[in-house]
Motif scaffolding. Structure first.
Motif, PDB file in Angstrom:
ATOM      1  N   MET A   1       0.891  -0.990  -0.142  1.00  0.00           N
ATOM      2  CA  MET A   1       0.256  -0.297  -0.502  1.00  0.00           C
ATOM      3  C   MET A   1       0.910   1.185   0.055  1.00  0.00           C
ATOM      4  O   MET A   1       1.487   1.340   0.908  1.00  0.00           O
ATOM      5  N   SER A   3       1.413   5.047  -0.406  1.00  0.00           N
ATOM      6  CA  SER A   3       0.487   6.589  -0.569  1.00  0.00           C
ATOM      7  C   SER A   3       1.603   7.736  -0.552  1.00  0.00           C
ATOM      8  O   SER A   3       2.375   7.937   0.286  1.00  0.00           O
ATOM      9  N   SER A 126      -3.676   7.638  -2.436  1.00  0.00           N
ATOM     10  CA  SER A 126      -3.927   6.508  -0.359  1.00  0.00           C
ATOM     11  C   SER A 126      -4.611   5.065  -1.009  1.00  0.00           C
ATOM     12  O   SER A 126      -5.696   5.286  -1.841  1.00  0.00           O
ATOM     13  N   GLU A 127      -4.281   4.466  -1.139  1.00  0.00           N
ATOM     14  CA  GLU A 127      -4.619   3.069  -2.295  1.00  0.00           C
ATOM     15  C   GLU A 127      -5.649   2.432  -0.935  1.00  0.00           C
ATOM     16  O   GLU A 127      -7.106   2.204  -1.521  1.00  0.00           O
ATOM     17  N   GLU A 128      -5.525   2.721   0.820  1.00  0.00           N
ATOM     18  CA  GLU A 128      -6.032   2.819   1.228  1.00  0.00           C
ATOM     19  C   GLU A 128      -7.999   3.246   1.434  1.00  0.00           C
ATOM     20  O   GLU A 128      -8.172   2.645   1.972  1.00  0.00           O
ATOM     21  N   GLY A 130      -9.106   4.269  -1.413  1.00  0.00           N
ATOM     22  CA  GLY A 130      -9.951   3.700  -2.680  1.00  0.00           C
ATOM     23  C   GLY A 130     -10.402   2.695  -1.769  1.00  0.00           C
ATOM     24  O   GLY A 130     -11.658   2.359  -2.202  1.00  0.00           O
ATOM     25  N   GLU A 131      -9.085   1.778  -1.586  1.00  0.00           N
ATOM     26  CA  GLU A 131     -10.459   0.258  -1.006  1.00  0.00           C
ATOM     27  C   GLU A 131     -11.458   0.877  -0.431  1.00  0.00           C
ATOM     28  O   GLU A 131     -12.414  -0.187   0.295  1.00  0.00           O
ATOM     29  N   ALA A 132     -11.355   2.001   1.140  1.00  0.00           N
ATOM     30  CA  ALA A 132     -11.997   1.696   2.449  1.00  0.00           C
ATOM     31  C   ALA A 132     -14.112   2.140   0.871  1.00  0.00           C
ATOM     32  O   ALA A 132     -14.478   1.646   1.956  1.00  0.00           O
ATOM     33  N   LYS A 134     -14.120   1.558  -1.699  1.00  0.00           N
ATOM     34  CA  LYS A 134     -14.580   0.191  -2.219  1.00  0.00           C
ATOM     35  C   LYS A 134     -15.621  -0.425  -1.729  1.00  0.00           C
ATOM     36  O   LYS A 134     -16.078  -1.473  -1.976  1.00  0.00           O
ATOM     37  N   ALA A 135     -14.835  -0.656  -0.283  1.00  0.00           N
ATOM     38  CA  ALA A 135     -15.176  -2.179   0.719  1.00  0.00           C
ATOM     39  C   ALA A 135     -17.076  -1.510   1.347  1.00  0.00           C
ATOM     40  O   ALA A 135     -17.512  -1.903   1.152  1.00  0.00           O
ATOM     41  N   THR A 138     -19.590  -1.779  -1.536  1.00  0.00           N
ATOM     42  CA  THR A 138     -20.075  -3.144  -1.945  1.00  0.00           C
ATOM     43  C   THR A 138     -20.414  -3.773  -0.972  1.00  0.00           C
ATOM     44  O   THR A 138     -22.061  -4.753  -0.870  1.00  0.00           O
TER      45      THR A 138
END
Ligand SMILES: [Zn+2]
Ligand SMILES: [Zn+2]
Ligand SMILES: [Zn+2]
Length: 162
Positions: A1, A3, A126-128, A130-132, A134-135, A138
């Protein structure tokens, strides 16, 4: 990850060098992609890069025509579209305005810190985050179209001055 934070310009920031490097990167990038960075598009990019604060489309038009030129609004707006498309600038949704991208070329989803005093914007990847987004999308069955993250506050230079 990873940033990456493209920081706010500090006190001794050499903005002339900053603009020069942005324009050089744009020239290289467009050449690689076979995209045409026409003098007009280049000039619009230069205007957006005049500062680290977001610039609205109408203001860009005003700046273009400040010297007596008569560029029609659609011409300037289309140039902004071109720059957006090639990732050379970002749209700051909350200001309905544009800032130059500090790392064009690598496609990225950026988040923005916006200083409410000087108006400058810093970009972070920050990929984190983006992931948060997305999660949780979903989990709620939400289809994300624009994961805009724009954080308002005060940059170091501005809150340090007190
Ligand atoms: Zn600069
Ligand atoms: Zn960027
Ligand atoms: Zn500031």
């Amino acid at each position: 990850m990873t940033s990456i934070i493209k920081n706010f310009p500090g006190r001794h920031h050499d903005h002339a060098a900053c603009i020069e490097s942005a324009l050089e990167q744009a020239v290289t990038l467009c050449r690689e992609r076979g995209a045409r960075l026409t003098p007009l598009r280049r000039r619009v990019l230069e205007i957006v890069w005049e500062s680290h604060a977001p610039l609205g489309a109408y203001d860009a038009l005003q700046r273009m025509n400040a010297g007596g030129e008569r560029n029609a609004p659609p011409t300037v707006y289309r140039a902004l579209e071109f720059l957006l498309e090639h990732g050379l600038i970002h749209r700051i949704e909350s200001r309905n305005a544009f800032v130059g991208c500090t790392t064009p070329g690598n496609s990225h989803k950026a988040q923005f810190f916006i200083c409410r005093d000087c108006g400058n914007v810093a970009e972070t990847h920050s990929e984190e985050i983006g992931e948060a987004i997305k999660a949780s999308a979903t989990r709620t069955g939400f289809l994300v179209e624009k994961p805009v993250v724009e954080i308002s506050g005060r940059c170091l230079k501005c809150h340090d001055d007190e």
